[in-house]
Design an enzyme around this catalytic site. Structure first.
Site, PDB file in Angstrom:
ATOM      1  N   HIS A 189       0.871  -1.178   0.000  1.00 25.16           N
ATOM      2  CA  HIS A 189       0.000   0.000   0.000  1.00 25.16           C
ATOM      3  C   HIS A 189       0.913   1.235   0.000  1.00 25.16           C
ATOM      4  CE1 HIS A 189      -2.847   2.922   1.756  1.00 25.16           C
ATOM      5  NE2 HIS A 189      -3.815   2.073   1.480  1.00 25.16           N
ATOM      6  N   ASP A 249       2.725  -4.842   7.946  1.00 26.72           N
ATOM      7  CA  ASP A 249       1.490  -4.090   7.739  1.00 26.72           C
ATOM      8  C   ASP A 249       0.329  -5.081   7.869  1.00 26.72           C
ATOM      9  OD1 ASP A 249      -0.757  -2.841   6.780  1.00 26.72           O
ATOM     10  OD2 ASP A 249       0.207  -1.985   5.009  1.00 26.72           O
ATOM     11  N   GLN A 296      -4.951  -5.615   6.609  1.00 24.45           N
ATOM     12  CA  GLN A 296      -5.925  -6.533   6.010  1.00 24.45           C
ATOM     13  C   GLN A 296      -5.940  -7.881   6.720  1.00 24.45           C
ATOM     14  OE1 GLN A 296      -8.125  -5.613   3.859  1.00 24.45           O
ATOM     15  NE2 GLN A 296      -7.234  -3.621   3.390  1.00 24.45           N
ATOM     16  N   LYS A 349     -10.686  -0.784   9.929  1.00 22.22           N
ATOM     17  CA  LYS A 349     -10.843  -1.959   9.068  1.00 22.22           C
ATOM     18  C   LYS A 349     -11.238  -3.196   9.862  1.00 22.22           C
ATOM     19  CE  LYS A 349      -8.018  -0.084   5.483  1.00 22.22           C
ATOM     20  NZ  LYS A 349      -6.812  -0.116   4.669  1.00 22.22           N
ATOM     21  N   CYS A 357      -4.624   2.484  -3.801  1.00 23.64           N
ATOM     22  CA  CYS A 357      -3.423   2.980  -3.117  1.00 23.64           C
ATOM     23  C   CYS A 357      -2.269   1.998  -3.273  1.00 23.64           C
ATOM     24  CB  CYS A 357      -3.666   3.246  -1.632  1.00 23.64           C
ATOM     25  SG  CYS A 357      -4.848   4.539  -1.338  1.00 23.64           S
TER      26      CYS A 357
HETATM   27  C1  LIG Z   1      -5.856   0.596   4.527  1.00 22.47           C
HETATM   28  C2  LIG Z   1      -4.476   0.130   4.454  1.00 22.47           C
HETATM   29  C3  LIG Z   1      -3.412   0.945   4.870  1.00 22.47           C
HETATM   30  C4  LIG Z   1      -3.607   2.355   5.350  1.00 22.47           C
HETATM   31  O1  LIG Z   1      -4.460   2.436   6.429  1.00 22.47           O
HETATM   32  P1  LIG Z   1      -5.008   3.856   6.915  1.00 22.47           P
HETATM   33  O2  LIG Z   1      -6.146   3.477   7.796  1.00 22.47           O
HETATM   34  O3  LIG Z   1      -5.430   4.610   5.710  1.00 22.47           O
HETATM   35  O4  LIG Z   1      -3.903   4.523   7.670  1.00 22.47           O
HETATM   36  C5  LIG Z   1      -2.153   0.419   4.800  1.00 22.47           C
HETATM   37  N1  LIG Z   1      -1.925  -0.824   4.354  1.00 22.47           N
HETATM   38  C6  LIG Z   1      -2.917  -1.627   3.953  1.00 22.47           C
HETATM   39  C7  LIG Z   1      -2.594  -3.009   3.479  1.00 22.47           C
HETATM   40  C8  LIG Z   1      -4.220  -1.182   3.982  1.00 22.47           C
HETATM   41  O5  LIG Z   1      -5.195  -1.985   3.577  1.00 22.47           O
END
Ligand SMILES: *Cc1c(COP(=O)(O)O)cnc(C)c1O
Length: 422
Positions: A139, A216, A219, A242, A380
């Protein structure tokens, strides 16, 4: 500290045995709405998940009955709020199995968490010529903070490749590892493709060359049990919104010794021990990284969202989502001219696709007319779009509340797209 008077809502555990999705949907008021006179079909949880009533109630209750600034108040309301906020931190600690609540830093979201690590750990410990490995699927928020740091410090960013199904190429990654690599920053699940990366092996291999790993987890946390100790992550980040919690709050997990060695990120209230114009000393973890009044209601709401998810049980959620994903993958193959983008061997509930006859934006717009919410664009993750040589995809993503009926409506929508464009 006095214990809070108001209990946080508890989800009945009877549901552990029987995953009744129709009943679960009743917990999400947004889902019972009509959009343009059609029932809402929400298939965009990877961008942000909907909120159950218990989370809404907890936030409302906090603002209506318990609100005051936290952490330094001697009076009753401030202490209740402090206790609830710190209880939420402990829930987060347990949720990802961190060793201590000191390792849980409340931030605005994953984006802020990654910037924090880049600007504190990265600034202090990385030097010219050091390498950072990212994957092709990251991302933007796990790319740009590292580019900013690279340009400041003359670092080298290396991109670990994927194959044309969207699989992370572990052998190629291993070949990139060397003594020069100081940090690996990689997603556990790709938001654009749904690929699940072999995160445990990625971390083990990085540690062999002495590199630290930031995961990260945006997800991953809504779909699977995460254990930061078992995976041996150095940093783990995710956003509350999320995982059925509020926006504006998320988590940086870091190993205590790393967080202790890092300089503060922002200066301000709450992060200090004492301040004179000559010298300021910093507060202990986790407060050292939490300057200013935090998103108190957000933290409390996130804690309740975790209770909710735990109440349903990850085994149940994962089994249900897998069933809906399999159903969606089967049915989408019936639709003429659909190309799946990313079909990795291990995938979470995300399907990215294009259609021969229609641009993703048109697909999204036509589905919207029938109350079906999917995402279209580059998600993104432009570098992975470049890899597939496309500017954008349409993307369906699942939450714990989706049903086969949602998929049926979505498939009907795709047939309609074909009818309009043929
Ligand atoms: C949504 C997302 C982000 C960013 O999250 P924010 O809530 O916009 O800070 C980063 N990495 C992944 C894989 C995402 O799905």
């Amino acid at each position: 500290m006095t214990s809070p008077i108001v209990e946080t809502p508890i989800v009945e555990t009877s549901r552990l045995i029987n995953y009744n999705v129709e009943e679960i949907r009743q917990d999400f008021p947004v889902l019972s709405q009509q959009i343009y006179g059609k029932p809402l079909t929400f298939l965009d949880s990877a961008a942000s998940a909907q909120k159950p009533q218990v989370v809404l109630d907890a936030i409302q209750h906090y603002y209506a009955r318990e609100y005051a600034n936290i952490h330094r108040g001697v009076y009753y309301l401030s202490q209740v709020g402090t206790q609830k906020y710190e209880d939420a931190r402990v829930k987060l600690q347990k949720f990802i199995n961190a060793r201590s609540p000191k390792e849980i830093i409340f931030v605005r979201g994953a984006t802020e968490a990654i910037n924090l690590v880049a600007q504190t750990y990265g600034r202090k410990f990385l030097k010219a010529g050091d390498e950072i490995i990212l994957s092709r699927m990251e991302h933007h928020s796990n790319i740009v903070p590292w580019q900013i740091l690279r340009d400041e410090k003359d670092l080298v960013l290396t991109v670990s490749p994927i194959d044309d199904k969207g699989n992370f190429l572990f052998g190629d990654y291993e070949k990139l590892l060397s003594e020069r690599v100081k940090l690996v920053a990689i997603t556990q699940i790709s938001n654009a493709l749904g690929t699940i990366t072999p995160i445990r092996d990625i971390i083990t291999a990085a540690h062999k060359v002495g590199a630290k790993v930031l995961v990260d987890g945006c997800q991953a946390v809504p779909h699977m049990r995460v254990d930061v100790q078992a995976m041996d992550a150095d940093f783990y980040v995710f956003s509350g919104h999320k995982i059925y919690g509020p926006t504006g709050v998320g988590i940086l997990y870091g190993r205590e010794e790393l967080l202790n060695a890092m300089p503060p990120y922002q200066g301000g209230g709450d992060m200090i021990n004492s301040v004179t114009f000559a010298k300021t000393t910093y507060n202990d973890l986790p407060h050292k990284f939490e300057a200013g009044t935090p998103h108190i209601a957000g933290g409390i709401g996130l804690g309740v969202a975790l209770d909710y998810v735990d109440g349903l049980g990850f085994d149940n959620i994962a089994r249900h989502e897998q069933q809906i994903l399999d159903y969606a993958l089967n049915r989408i193959c019936e639709v003429k001219g659909v190309n799946l983008i990313g079909r990795a061997d291990h995938m979470a509930g995300i399907i990215s696709f294009t259609m021969d006859l229609a641009h993703p934006h048109d697909i999204g717009t036509i589905l919207d007319q029938d109350g079906i919410a999917i995402r279209t664009g580059h998600h993104c993750a432009q570098p992975v779009m470049d890899f597939f040589d496309i500017p954008s995809t349409a993307r369906l993503s699942l939450g714990l509340y989706n049903t086969e009926q949602d998929i049926d409506r979505f498939i009907d929508g795709l047939h309609k797209v074909n009818r309009i464009f043929s």
